[in-house]
Write a protein that holds these residues in place. Structure first.
Motif, PDB file in Angstrom:
ATOM      1  N   ALA A  11       0.829  -1.208   0.000  1.00 48.16           N
ATOM      2  CA  ALA A  11       0.000   0.000   0.000  1.00 48.16           C
ATOM      3  C   ALA A  11       0.864   1.258   0.000  1.00 48.16           C
ATOM      4  CB  ALA A  11      -0.923   0.000   1.216  1.00 48.16           C
ATOM      5  N   LYS A  12       1.952   1.228   0.760  1.00 47.02           N
ATOM      6  CA  LYS A  12       2.861   2.379   0.774  1.00 47.02           C
ATOM      7  C   LYS A  12       3.481   2.596  -0.596  1.00 47.02           C
ATOM      8  CE  LYS A  12       7.008   4.161   3.065  1.00 47.02           C
ATOM      9  NZ  LYS A  12       8.081   3.872   4.063  1.00 47.02           N
ATOM     10  N   ARG A  13       3.895   1.503  -1.227  1.00 49.62           N
ATOM     11  CA  ARG A  13       4.531   1.610  -2.533  1.00 49.62           C
ATOM     12  C   ARG A  13       3.550   2.101  -3.603  1.00 49.62           C
ATOM     13  NH1 ARG A  13       6.036  -3.122  -2.675  1.00 49.62           N
ATOM     14  NH2 ARG A  13       4.646  -4.129  -4.155  1.00 49.62           N
ATOM     15  N   LEU A  14       2.308   1.610  -3.539  1.00 49.70           N
ATOM     16  CA  LEU A  14       1.290   1.994  -4.522  1.00 49.70           C
ATOM     17  C   LEU A  14       0.612   3.317  -4.196  1.00 49.70           C
ATOM     18  CD1 LEU A  14      -0.456  -1.479  -5.017  1.00 49.70           C
ATOM     19  CD2 LEU A  14       1.116  -0.347  -6.593  1.00 49.70           C
ATOM     20  N   GLU A  15       0.815   3.798  -2.962  1.00 51.96           N
ATOM     21  CA  GLU A  15       0.189   5.040  -2.493  1.00 51.96           C
ATOM     22  C   GLU A  15      -1.334   4.943  -2.584  1.00 51.96           C
ATOM     23  OE1 GLU A  15       2.248   7.946  -4.978  1.00 51.96           O
ATOM     24  OE2 GLU A  15       3.534   8.420  -3.266  1.00 51.96           O
ATOM     25  N   VAL A  16      -1.882   3.887  -1.962  1.00 52.07           N
ATOM     26  CA  VAL A  16      -3.328   3.663  -1.977  1.00 52.07           C
ATOM     27  C   VAL A  16      -3.839   3.583  -0.539  1.00 52.07           C
ATOM     28  CG1 VAL A  16      -3.279   2.498  -4.206  1.00 52.07           C
ATOM     29  CG2 VAL A  16      -3.033   1.135  -2.112  1.00 52.07           C
ATOM     30  N   PRO A  17      -5.129   3.844  -0.326  1.00 58.42           N
ATOM     31  CA  PRO A  17      -5.705   3.719   1.014  1.00 58.42           C
ATOM     32  C   PRO A  17      -5.656   2.276   1.510  1.00 58.42           C
ATOM     33  CG  PRO A  17      -7.152   4.993  -0.432  1.00 58.42           C
ATOM     34  CD  PRO A  17      -6.101   4.377  -1.305  1.00 58.42           C
ATOM     35  N   VAL A  18      -5.750   2.135   2.836  1.00 54.95           N
ATOM     36  CA  VAL A  18      -5.712   0.821   3.467  1.00 54.95           C
ATOM     37  C   VAL A  18      -6.960   0.646   4.335  1.00 54.95           C
ATOM     38  CG1 VAL A  18      -4.413  -0.765   4.936  1.00 54.95           C
ATOM     39  CG2 VAL A  18      -3.193   0.930   3.570  1.00 54.95           C
ATOM     40  N   VAL A  19      -7.649  -0.472   4.159  1.00 55.33           N
ATOM     41  CA  VAL A  19      -8.807  -0.830   4.977  1.00 55.33           C
ATOM     42  C   VAL A  19      -8.356  -1.894   5.971  1.00 55.33           C
ATOM     43  CG1 VAL A  19     -11.141  -1.771   4.997  1.00 55.33           C
ATOM     44  CG2 VAL A  19     -10.390  -0.331   3.084  1.00 55.33           C
ATOM     45  N   VAL A  20      -8.412  -1.561   7.247  1.00 55.00           N
ATOM     46  CA  VAL A  20      -7.855  -2.423   8.298  1.00 55.00           C
ATOM     47  C   VAL A  20      -8.956  -3.172   9.029  1.00 55.00           C
ATOM     48  CG1 VAL A  20      -6.529  -2.473  10.446  1.00 55.00           C
ATOM     49  CG2 VAL A  20      -5.870  -0.911   8.602  1.00 55.00           C
ATOM     50  N   HIS A  21      -8.744  -4.469   9.175  1.00 46.94           N
ATOM     51  CA  HIS A  21      -9.564  -5.315  10.041  1.00 46.94           C
ATOM     52  C   HIS A  21      -8.771  -5.558  11.311  1.00 46.94           C
ATOM     53  CE1 HIS A  21     -12.201  -8.890  11.023  1.00 46.94           C
ATOM     54  NE2 HIS A  21     -11.109  -9.167  11.737  1.00 46.94           N
ATOM     55  N   SER A  22      -9.326  -5.184  12.446  1.00 43.01           N
ATOM     56  CA  SER A  22      -8.651  -5.376  13.722  1.00 43.01           C
ATOM     57  C   SER A  22      -9.649  -5.945  14.718  1.00 43.01           C
ATOM     58  CB  SER A  22      -8.098  -4.042  14.246  1.00 43.01           C
ATOM     59  OG  SER A  22      -7.636  -4.173  15.574  1.00 43.01           O
ATOM     60  N   ARG A  23      -9.376  -7.142  15.192  1.00 43.23           N
ATOM     61  CA  ARG A  23     -10.233  -7.732  16.217  1.00 43.23           C
ATOM     62  C   ARG A  23      -9.360  -8.349  17.295  1.00 43.23           C
ATOM     63  NH1 ARG A  23     -15.725 -11.415  15.481  1.00 43.23           N
ATOM     64  NH2 ARG A  23     -16.406 -11.161  17.651  1.00 43.23           N
ATOM     65  N   GLY A  24      -9.427  -7.763  18.463  1.00 38.92           N
ATOM     66  CA  GLY A  24      -8.605  -8.232  19.571  1.00 38.92           C
ATOM     67  C   GLY A  24      -7.141  -7.917  19.399  1.00 38.92           C
ATOM     68  N   ALA A  25      -6.814  -6.968  18.515  1.00 39.55           N
ATOM     69  CA  ALA A  25      -5.403  -6.681  18.239  1.00 39.55           C
ATOM     70  C   ALA A  25      -5.207  -5.223  17.840  1.00 39.55           C
ATOM     71  CB  ALA A  25      -4.902  -7.605  17.124  1.00 39.55           C
ATOM     72  N   PHE A  26      -5.990  -4.327  18.424  1.00 40.16           N
ATOM     73  CA  PHE A  26      -5.957  -2.924  18.016  1.00 40.16           C
ATOM     74  C   PHE A  26      -4.559  -2.326  18.159  1.00 40.16           C
ATOM     75  CE2 PHE A  26      -6.162   1.606  19.036  1.00 40.16           C
ATOM     76  CZ  PHE A  26      -6.826   2.089  17.921  1.00 40.16           C
ATOM     77  N   HIS A  27      -3.960  -2.457  19.325  1.00 43.30           N
ATOM     78  CA  HIS A  27      -2.668  -1.803  19.561  1.00 43.30           C
ATOM     79  C   HIS A  27      -1.574  -2.410  18.688  1.00 43.30           C
ATOM     80  CE1 HIS A  27      -4.241   0.739  22.692  1.00 43.30           C
ATOM     81  NE2 HIS A  27      -4.802  -0.314  23.274  1.00 43.30           N
ATOM     82  N   GLU A  28      -1.639  -3.706  18.453  1.00 43.66           N
ATOM     83  CA  GLU A  28      -0.658  -4.335  17.565  1.00 43.66           C
ATOM     84  C   GLU A  28      -0.801  -3.819  16.138  1.00 43.66           C
ATOM     85  OE1 GLU A  28      -0.129  -8.802  19.242  1.00 43.66           O
ATOM     86  OE2 GLU A  28      -2.143  -7.962  19.247  1.00 43.66           O
ATOM     87  N   CYS A  29      -2.046  -3.638  15.682  1.00 49.32           N
ATOM     88  CA  CYS A  29      -2.259  -3.065  14.348  1.00 49.32           C
ATOM     89  C   CYS A  29      -1.680  -1.657  14.263  1.00 49.32           C
ATOM     90  CB  CYS A  29      -3.749  -3.050  14.005  1.00 49.32           C
ATOM     91  SG  CYS A  29      -4.438  -4.650  13.535  1.00 49.32           S
ATOM     92  N   VAL A  30      -1.950  -0.841  15.276  1.00 48.39           N
ATOM     93  CA  VAL A  30      -1.441   0.531  15.287  1.00 48.39           C
ATOM     94  C   VAL A  30       0.085   0.535  15.249  1.00 48.39           C
ATOM     95  CG1 VAL A  30      -1.237   2.631  16.678  1.00 48.39           C
ATOM     96  CG2 VAL A  30      -3.469   1.532  16.384  1.00 48.39           C
ATOM     97  N   GLU A  31       0.705  -0.315  16.061  1.00 50.86           N
ATOM     98  CA  GLU A  31       2.171  -0.370  16.096  1.00 50.86           C
ATOM     99  C   GLU A  31       2.744  -0.768  14.736  1.00 50.86           C
ATOM    100  OE1 GLU A  31       2.961  -3.090  19.224  1.00 50.86           O
ATOM    101  OE2 GLU A  31       2.473  -1.656  20.830  1.00 50.86           O
TER     102      GLU A  31
END
Length: 286
Positions: A150-170
């Motif tokens: 996503a960084k290389r393509l410069e596109v938005p990212v849709v995040v699924h986070s369940r029981g792992a919010f802080h790990e996703c943020v990190e």
């Protein structure tokens, strides 16, 4: 009258059962102007690309590997993803599959509007501790690879986070992805977690869960983000809002979430629709 955009729906089941024309007609009748079909694994990516071509301007799509679709062969799936974007068209090049002048960055109807959904999910891990650790390791590796793409393509990212919010943020922090192009879909954390996103420039979008009686923390999170940054979704066929809770969900039902959120923010339905639709168009580049 402003139309609504369902920013996160799954249409593959409707399409495979011959129900999609009726679903789309009910969505139109309910005031939707567009929806985003969210890719979860290789089996739905090509289907959604074809739907986006057939229903240009109404159905958009994303390509992603849902954490619950991550297996030992996740690298093979990730390797297929980038090809859905193809090559960006240079300014002034002939317009091959969309009308109007080219305005870089070019996105034809056949190209995804975001990468995702991708992320981490502890809720559905195997019960066996060793197996759970192995699968979660695959999830982390696949998420990191998706963020790098996503960084290389410069596109938005849709995040699924369940029981792992802080790990996703990190992991997003470490990836260098532009936080203003990150949305945590089906936001189900509280105001503290939402504030962590807002400080970074990220977004949360809200499903019908926000209408449930026991969802005070989610409503607090929506208020913490504010109407000016709000996006809404169905996550159909899951999580139908009141008054359809417990029934199969579909894009038409996003109007109930919109109506509830209008009351939550103390604004008219028209204002809520206009703001959320503009936010969705800006975020996904529609």
């Amino acid at each position: 009258m402003s139309g609504l955009i369902d920013t996160h729906t799954h249409l593959d089941g409707f399409a495979r059962h011959g129900e999609l024309p009726a679903v789309l007609e009910r969505a139109r009748a309910a005031g939707l102007e567009a929806m985003i079909a969210i890719g979860t694994e290789p089996g739905d990516w090509a289907l959604y690309r074809e739907l986006a071509r057939e229903r240009a301007g109404v159905v958009y799509y994303t390509v992603g590997l849902h954490p619950c679709s991550v297996a030992a062969d996740w690298e093979q799936a990730i390797a297929q993803m980038e090809g859905f974007w193809g090559r960006a068209r240079p300014p002034g090049a002939p317009n091959d599959d969309t009308a109007g002048p080219a305005v870089p960055p070019y996105r034809a109807p056949s190209r995804p509007v975001a990468l995702g959904e991708t992320g981490l999910d502890r809720f559905h891990l195997p019960k066996d501790a060793a197996a759970a650790e192995r699968v979660f390791g695959w999830q982390r590796a696949a998420f990191a690879a998706g963020l790098e793409m996503a960084k290389r393509l410069e596109v938005p990212v849709v995040v699924h986070s369940r029981g792992a919010f802080h790990e996703c943020v990190e992991m997003i922090d470490a990836s260098g992805v532009d936080w203003t192009r990150v949305v945590f879909h089906c936001f189900s954390e509280g105001a503290e977690e939402m504030n962590a996103l807002v400080r970074r420039g990220g977004f949360g979008s809200f499903t019908g869960i926000i209408t449930y009686k026991n969802a005070d923390a989610i409503r607090a999170a929506a208020r913490a983000q504010g109407l000016a940054r709000l996006m809404i979704e169905t996550d159909a066929p899951y999580l139908a809002p009141l008054p359809h809770r417990g029934e199969p969900n579909e894009p038409a039902f996003v109007c109930h979430t919109a109506e509830f959120c209008a009351g939550l923010f103390g604004v008219g339905y028209e204002e809520l629709a206009a703001v959320t639709t503009e936010n969705a168009r800006r975020f996904f580049g529609l």
